[in-house]
Structures are given as C-alpha cells and as structure tokens.
Motif scaffolding. Structure first.
Motif, PDB file in Angstrom:
ATOM      1  N   VAL A 328      11.953  49.501   1.804  1.00  0.00           N
ATOM      2  CA  VAL A 328      11.839  48.285   2.611  1.00  0.00           C
ATOM      3  C   VAL A 328      12.216  47.108   1.728  1.00  0.00           C
ATOM      4  O   VAL A 328      12.165  47.192   0.502  1.00  0.00           O
ATOM      5  CB  VAL A 328      10.417  48.070   3.180  1.00  0.00           C
ATOM      6  CG1 VAL A 328      10.148  49.032   4.321  1.00  0.00           C
ATOM      7  CG2 VAL A 328       9.355  48.191   2.096  1.00  0.00           C
ATOM      8  N   ASP A 329      12.584  46.016   2.373  1.00  0.00           N
ATOM      9  CA  ASP A 329      13.045  44.852   1.632  1.00  0.00           C
ATOM     10  C   ASP A 329      11.833  44.003   1.246  1.00  0.00           C
ATOM     11  O   ASP A 329      11.563  42.955   1.818  1.00  0.00           O
ATOM     12  CB  ASP A 329      14.031  44.071   2.507  1.00  0.00           C
ATOM     13  CG  ASP A 329      14.883  43.124   1.674  1.00  0.00           C
ATOM     14  OD1 ASP A 329      14.688  43.065   0.447  1.00  0.00           O
ATOM     15  OD2 ASP A 329      15.736  42.437   2.262  1.00  0.00           O
ATOM     16  N   ILE A 330      11.114  44.495   0.251  1.00  0.00           N
ATOM     17  CA  ILE A 330       9.881  43.835  -0.183  1.00  0.00           C
ATOM     18  C   ILE A 330      10.213  42.888  -1.334  1.00  0.00           C
ATOM     19  O   ILE A 330      11.024  43.213  -2.198  1.00  0.00           O
ATOM     20  CB  ILE A 330       8.811  44.880  -0.578  1.00  0.00           C
ATOM     21  CG1 ILE A 330       7.455  44.217  -0.864  1.00  0.00           C
ATOM     22  CG2 ILE A 330       9.258  45.743  -1.744  1.00  0.00           C
ATOM     23  CD1 ILE A 330       6.305  45.221  -0.988  1.00  0.00           C
ATOM     24  N   ALA A 331       9.612  41.713  -1.308  1.00  0.00           N
ATOM     25  CA  ALA A 331       9.963  40.680  -2.290  1.00  0.00           C
ATOM     26  C   ALA A 331       8.708  40.096  -2.923  1.00  0.00           C
ATOM     27  O   ALA A 331       7.618  40.123  -2.338  1.00  0.00           O
ATOM     28  CB  ALA A 331      10.762  39.576  -1.605  1.00  0.00           C
ATOM     29  N   TYR A 332       8.892  39.581  -4.125  1.00  0.00           N
ATOM     30  CA  TYR A 332       7.817  38.980  -4.936  1.00  0.00           C
ATOM     31  C   TYR A 332       8.368  37.627  -5.333  1.00  0.00           C
ATOM     32  O   TYR A 332       9.208  37.530  -6.233  1.00  0.00           O
ATOM     33  CB  TYR A 332       7.612  39.889  -6.140  1.00  0.00           C
ATOM     34  CG  TYR A 332       6.504  39.576  -7.122  1.00  0.00           C
ATOM     35  CD1 TYR A 332       5.262  40.206  -6.999  1.00  0.00           C
ATOM     36  CD2 TYR A 332       6.700  38.736  -8.212  1.00  0.00           C
ATOM     37  CE1 TYR A 332       4.256  39.993  -7.938  1.00  0.00           C
ATOM     38  CE2 TYR A 332       5.698  38.517  -9.145  1.00  0.00           C
ATOM     39  CZ  TYR A 332       4.470  39.154  -9.002  1.00  0.00           C
ATOM     40  OH  TYR A 332       3.470  38.955  -9.936  1.00  0.00           O
ATOM     41  N   LYS A 333       7.978  36.606  -4.597  1.00  0.00           N
ATOM     42  CA  LYS A 333       8.659  35.327  -4.745  1.00  0.00           C
ATOM     43  C   LYS A 333       7.725  34.239  -5.238  1.00  0.00           C
ATOM     44  O   LYS A 333       6.588  34.115  -4.777  1.00  0.00           O
ATOM     45  CB  LYS A 333       9.258  34.904  -3.401  1.00  0.00           C
ATOM     46  CG  LYS A 333      10.419  35.794  -2.968  1.00  0.00           C
ATOM     47  CD  LYS A 333      11.580  35.736  -3.955  1.00  0.00           C
ATOM     48  CE  LYS A 333      12.636  36.794  -3.676  1.00  0.00           C
ATOM     49  NZ  LYS A 333      13.644  36.869  -4.763  1.00  0.00           N
ATOM     50  N   LEU A 334       8.246  33.429  -6.146  1.00  0.00           N
ATOM     51  CA  LEU A 334       7.507  32.269  -6.626  1.00  0.00           C
ATOM     52  C   LEU A 334       7.371  31.283  -5.476  1.00  0.00           C
ATOM     53  O   LEU A 334       8.372  30.901  -4.865  1.00  0.00           O
ATOM     54  CB  LEU A 334       8.276  31.620  -7.786  1.00  0.00           C
ATOM     55  CG  LEU A 334       7.589  30.440  -8.482  1.00  0.00           C
ATOM     56  CD1 LEU A 334       6.334  30.904  -9.221  1.00  0.00           C
ATOM     57  CD2 LEU A 334       8.552  29.760  -9.464  1.00  0.00           C
ATOM     58  N   VAL A 335       6.135  30.893  -5.158  1.00  0.00           N
ATOM     59  CA  VAL A 335       5.944  29.910  -4.088  1.00  0.00           C
ATOM     60  C   VAL A 335       5.316  28.619  -4.611  1.00  0.00           C
ATOM     61  O   VAL A 335       5.346  27.583  -3.946  1.00  0.00           O
ATOM     62  CB  VAL A 335       5.089  30.469  -2.922  1.00  0.00           C
ATOM     63  CG1 VAL A 335       5.861  31.575  -2.184  1.00  0.00           C
ATOM     64  CG2 VAL A 335       3.730  30.964  -3.402  1.00  0.00           C
ATOM     65  N   ARG A 336       4.744  28.688  -5.809  1.00  0.00           N
ATOM     66  CA  ARG A 336       4.142  27.484  -6.378  1.00  0.00           C
ATOM     67  C   ARG A 336       4.150  27.602  -7.892  1.00  0.00           C
ATOM     68  O   ARG A 336       3.868  28.666  -8.446  1.00  0.00           O
ATOM     69  CB  ARG A 336       2.697  27.332  -5.876  1.00  0.00           C
ATOM     70  CG  ARG A 336       2.038  26.006  -6.252  1.00  0.00           C
ATOM     71  CD  ARG A 336       0.683  25.838  -5.552  1.00  0.00           C
ATOM     72  NE  ARG A 336       0.001  24.630  -5.998  1.00  0.00           N
ATOM     73  CZ  ARG A 336       0.228  23.408  -5.518  1.00  0.00           C
ATOM     74  NH1 ARG A 336       1.116  23.234  -4.550  1.00  0.00           N
ATOM     75  NH2 ARG A 336      -0.421  22.353  -5.992  1.00  0.00           N
TER      76      ARG A 336
END
Lengths: 429, 429
Positions: A328-336
């Motif tokens: 699956v297209d799972i992501a770990y993204k900087l949000v802050r």
C-alpha cells in the motif's frame, strides 16, 4: 540465516542516515512531528485495519547502533566519526507516539500514527516503521476480508511457504488472529502469538505409503480426533470413500472419531457436497470438510454463495502475500518542525500540514463519518498516546466490535462504497 | 523484534511435524527424493532466475530443534516425548542437494532443486525451503526484468519500506545485485551482501529548512560528489533551477561537483528532459538525472522508449514485493521413496514421478530447448550437487552470460514467447 542476531538499526534506507548527519552538523534540534497515513485503498477494499504496534514497540526497544553497525558505517567513508558516536547514544524510546489502537478500521489519508521527537531521531525511524505498519495493516485487512467472505466458517492461515519472508509470515498470522481466525499452520507464529497451530498431512505422506487407505489409517490412529485426511492425491471421490471407510472402522473398533477431510484441488463445491452426502449416508456424519487450494476472498464467497458444504477454508498465498494488494502507498511525512506546520505539494502526493486529530461520528449504532481536524487535545481523538501493546484477544475484540458498527456497504468484498471522511485542514496560502 | 534470537526450526507448517511423528512411529527410514519446481510463469514473464541457495545453506546450518522449541511442542499435547527427543538429534545437514546453480534461467515444471535424505528429515525442510526459494527466485527474476527494461541505465533498489518484512527486503536486494543492479538503499542488505548502499534525501529534509535552496546547499556541501538533490517538494521546475544554481555556486566557489538530482513525481519524461536541457544550457552538464515514484518495468520501458533523459531509476514497491507476481506456485513434491518412483495426479496439480536430469541444448550461440529426462548421472545435467554457495558476483556473471544466450523473444517484458521444454518422463499406467 539472515537476521538472526542482527541489530535492527541498519534496517533502514541510507538516506535516513545521510539526512541525519546534516541535521547533526547544523544543530537541527527542534522537535518534529511525522505523520503516517495511507494514500488510497486497493481496488475492492472499503477499509483498512490498524495493526503493527506490538512489533513497532519491540523495534523501538531493540533499535540501537551497535559497535558492529558503526564499524560498517565507518567503512562507507561518508560519516564523521563524531556523528557515528552520536548515533550510538540515541535513545529511540524517547519519541512520543500517538496512534490508532490496533484493530481500529480506518480510511485513506487519515492520520494513523504520529511520531514526535527530535527530528534526527524521528527521521531515522521512518523506513522500518513503514515496513512494519504497511504489511501488518495489509494483513489484518486482508484477513478481515477473508473472514467476511467466509460468513462464520473457519478460515485458517496456511501461508508460511508462500510468504515473502519469515517475519512477513508472522505478520500474516498475526493479521489472521486479529481478524478472528482460529488457527495458523505456522508453528513459530503460533508460539509467538499464543495462537493455535493447525495442520494435518501433505500429499507426500499418502505417497510414502503404497496404499492410500493405510496412510489414512495410520495417521488417524495417531491423531484421533485431531486427524484431518487429505483425500485428493489420486482420485478425490475414491479418497472421500476411503476416508469414510477408515473413519467407520476406527469408530467401530476403537471409538475414535476423526476430525475431518481436506480437499485441495478440483471442483471444491461439487466434491464437498459429494463428501457431505457420502458421510451423512454412511454414518460418519461427524467428519468435517475442509477445502484449500489457491483460495481467496472471491473464491470463498463463491463457494459460500453456491452453498458448498464446507466447514472451513485453508488460505495460503492470497493471505500470505496479500495477492491483490501486496503493498500500500503508506507514507511517513513531516507535518511540523519546531513551531512551523509544514507540507509538500508534489503532484499527486501533496500532504496536509500540521498535527491532527481524528474524530469518528457514531449515530444509530453505526459509524457515520470521520473528521480530520487540526490537533486539539481531546478524549474523542481516535489517535491515542501509545506506550504498550495490548493483548491480541483484546485487539481482535475491538476489530470485531468496530466492524459491526461499520455499515455493510463499506465492508463488501466487491465494489464497497466510500466511507465519508471530511478534511478540515487549511493549506497555507 | 520478531525473529531476533529465534531458532528457525519452528518456521514450518505444523503438518511437517505431524507427518514426521508418524514416519518415526512406523519406522519409515528409507531415503526420499523431493523435487522443487514452479508450476507456471506469471503473466508477461518468459523465464525464472534460480536464486536462494546461500540462504538455503544458512538455513540448513542453523536449523535444529532447541530446548525451547521442544518445550513449546510438548505443550501442544500432540507429540510423544521420545519423538521430541528424536527431533533434537536430527542432522539436517546430512541431506544431499542437487540444484541449478544460482543465476541460471529456468522454465516452468523443470526440476530446480532435489533434496535427498531420510523421508522424515527431508520432509521437515519443505516449508521453509519453499519460503526461501520462492521469493528469492521471484526477486532475481523481477530485478532482471527491470534491468532488461532499463537497457543499461542504472536501476537501484529503493524497496526496504515497502517490503513485506525485513528478510524479504534482503532477498529483494540480493535479487537486485544478482541481476546486476549497482546499489540498494537498504543499509543492512548492503552490509550483508557486500553491495553498495545508495541514498540521498527525503522531502522532509527540504521541509525542515525554511528555504529549499538552503537545504540543497547544506546537503551538497556535506556530500559533495555523492549529493543527489530531491527537486519536487514544492515545484519541480523551480526545484530543478535551484539545484542548478546551487551546483553552479559550489562548483565556482569550492570546485564541488554534485552528483545529480532526483525527481519523484509528475511527468518524469517531461521533467527529466527539461532538467537535462536546463543543466546543459547552464554549464552544470555533469548533473545526473535520477527518477523514482512508483516505477516498474513497464513504466521504465515507456520512459526509455520516449527517450526520457534519465540516467537512473529508483524502484521501490514493484521490486520489493514483486507487485505483479508477489508469489509463484512453487512446490516440493515427493518423487521417489525407497526404490519406488511416486507421483500424484490431483486435478491440475499432477506431478512427474522419479528423479530427473535437466539438459539444455546450446546451438549457434543460443539456448535452443530443454529436455527433462529420467535421472542419469551426467556432466551435462544442469542440476549439480550443491554444498557451498558461490560469491554473488560470480552468480551475477552467470546470469548475465546465460541471459545473453537466451533469445530476445523469451526475454521480452510484454508477451514473451514460450521457451521449448520437452518432458520425457513416462507416467506409470
């Protein structure tokens, strides 16, 4: 063997380390928040099931750079020795985690896990957190779909041999247990998960005997009420008749009632219906009928719809590798970062800035819709501080209850409807 | 973490153990021959590549039932204590193995590995041998297809985060190296395989800076000729221009020539062609262009056919989980027990009896056809006694040479022709 006695710290992409060194050089010490989400549902899937936190916890407890790891990194000639010293002293357990509890159904683009900590530390965890969560979620969801298709009949995980690796086979078995399956053929998984191991015989066992009937009898005498006989090595109709004959004999002579038969090839509906009739007519009506052989949720649904007289299904490949959705297209993204909400706007891969809270509205015994809002401490937030994994039976109960509250339209194994999720996050500019 | 410090003996289906106990009870001591083969090629695949023997060897060396394993099996209340004692003393390295050397292309239903030994011992190895070989073969083959599509451009394994587990990520990286790929992002795999680790930066690195240009410059100053800048966090055209500006500046001021850029989203042909022109026109012509983002052999082929100005491809999901063929129908079948050739005739799953020899006919610099015949000791047999794994570079060379001798029609990534394999095995009756 790969992984035995390996430290998990190098289970990462090199870029986590190259970025980390620059953060270290430039004194990027502020706290960062990374958010995990999945961009979209695979075809025919109506929901995801949260899973993987037990393994995540174990990873956080075990990840540290050993002398051997550092020695290897030194050979790459990319890293400052002082940075490598720094790596050895990172306390990965210091990160704070908010997460959906395991067993919670969720939907695309919803935040499912947040990692908060020094940017360097939280960044280094990215690769393996995605590895753990991605396939754990896939497995819990794929197993739930199989359970839905089976409508109460037993489904057992037979996938060990087809799994892409040993750990993935354990993730598969854990997904199976999370979804409520009664057993797995995988002995190590059964041990680690405190689940029931299940299994009977292969065709080779029948072939090792010169007579199929002798193979049945010796196996049945050893395993008695646990014995399941594989009837399709040579001729399935004949195998079914021989199984009935042996069962009759053992019942009469020694009061042994075998458990069942397994059919692994051919027309499973036709053969199971023949077997059911034959057993009922020949006074061995206790014999259960299990089927296997390249089954998936669609084939199970077909068998159920066609009223195949089946008591249980053994599922290998389609669960073990999640054939229809192997990733699956799972992501770990900087949000802050620090006091600044961040986002990216890459084409088709844009992210929502800032920390978030997830609300689910419950009405008339059903989940009605979800709302993703700017983070605010709230007891209604589905994302909860995570510190310790829960017992697997509790996770399975949660999933069972929550799926009960999800309307059937979202749980269909073909063409489910889209559960409404409202995003209330404003993009800067 | 799952698997650290686990013995591999329980990485098996329960039925291997239940069958083994009956063999033990009934004194089935004759030698058995089990044959491994794959029933059919996935859609669009024209060949398989043999792989997995190094891990198989490691498994054979490490598999033994520990006290802890036996303690667990005792709790299942299915096994005689004397049988459990027997299990602890099995010498798994005593089995004899014949196998295709790693890196050998092969075709459906051909014997690729033979395990010969006491039936109980050889049977117990089934599940995990299939687990090892199945995905190792998939990976070496999937990686070869990517290499074929890339026509000499670099392809790098980015798949760690998408892999279904840690060991599968290492199998993927090993397949990549076998197929001739220059590097992997997976640090542990690079260490274990003595391969080159590769990686640059994530979008989060750009976001941690308030200005994209500052992120580029600090990264480039640290990694110099190894630096690859990710240009699509906000606006790709602008990112490309900023990368050129930073590259120009570092070259002028400090004689640093950065390695390249990476584009991870959008129209990769259009953007890479824009970048190539821009770099050439702005005197930073040394900058290489790498692309990534959900690539597979078909998309790579499209980019190559459309003359995208791309120097290398980063491939994640489609390699790591073999998206289009996440499993293969690999089997481990008894073909001989004692002095008796055996087979099964289950519908669609029939097997050929007896031990076999595999010949490949070479003519005019091409492989012409294969013949599967009854076993006869022969120096031409592609199945060779296996004892020690070969160095990976030697395996990669073999694959490269043998694929060269396989006609293009069988190597097409879409609709390949079927390589002729003749079976000369007579079925009894």
């Amino acid at each position: 063997m790969y992984l035995l006695n390996q430290s998990p710290a190098l289970l990462t992409d090199l870029y986590e380390l190259t970025m980390a060194q620059v953060y270290w050089q430039k004194d990027f010490n502020d706290h960062a928040c990374f958010e995990v989400f999945i961009r979209k549902l695979p075809d025919d899937w109506g929901f995801f099931v949260m899973s993987g936190l037990a393994e995540l916890k174990s990873y956080l407890q075990n990840v540290r750079f050993t002398e051997d790891d550092i020695h290897y990194l030194r050979t790459l000639d990319m890293f400052d020795p002082a940075f490598l010293d720094y790596l050895q002293n990172i306390d990965f357990e210091s990160v704070e985690i908010r997460a959906l509890p395991e067993g919670t159904p969720f939907f695309p683009n919803e935040p499912i896990l947040e990692v908060k900590g020094p940017i360097l530390t939280a960044q280094l965890l990215e690769t393996y957190i995605l590895n753990i969560l991605g396939f754990s979620i896939i497995q819990a969801t794929a197993a739930s779909r199989l359970q839905i298709a089976a409508q109460g009949r037993a489904v057992v995980d037979f996938g060990m041999r087809r799994a892409q690796g040993p750990v993935s086979s354990i993730r598969a078995a854990r997904g199976a247990v999370t979804a409520g399956m009664p057993a797995t053929s995988n002995v190590l998984a059964a041990k680690l998960l405190n689940a029931k191991p299940s299994g009977t015989m292969a065709h080779s066992f029948i072939q090792a005997y010169t007579k199929e009937e002798d193979a049945f009898e010796s196996f049945a005498r050893t395993y008695k009420s646990k014995a399941v006989l594989l009837v399709d090595t040579y001729d399935t109709v004949n195998g079914i008749k021989l199984a009935a004959k042996v069962a009759r004999k053992l019942d009469t002579e020694d009061n042994i009632q075998i458990r069942g038969i397994r059919i692994d090839s051919g027309d499973l509906v036709k053969m199971s219906n023949f077997a059911r009739r034959h057993f009922d007519e020949n006074n061995v009506e206790w014999i259960k009928i299990f089927v296997s052989g390249n089954l998936d949720e669609y084939k199970i649904d077909d068998i159920v719809q066609q009223r195949g007289q089946v008591d249980g299904f053994g599922v290998g490949t389609s669960l073990a590798v999640s054939r229809y959705a192997p990733s699956v297209d799972i992501a770990y993204k900087l949000v802050r970062y620090g006091d600044r909400d961040v986002y990216k706007k890459s084409e088709n891969k844009a992210t929502h800035p800032g920390r978030k809270t997830l609300h689910r509205t419950f009405r008339d015994n059903r989940y009605e819709h979800d709302d993703v809002i700017k983070y605010q401490p709230s007891s209604d937030d589905l994302l909860r501080p995570f510190s310790e994994p829960e017992p697997l039976h509790k996770i399975a109960e949660r999933l069972n209850t929550m799926l009960y509250h999800l309307a059937p339209a979202y749980k269909k194994i073909r063409n489910p409807e889209t559960f409404p999720v409202n995003f209330h996050i404003k993009l800067p500019e």
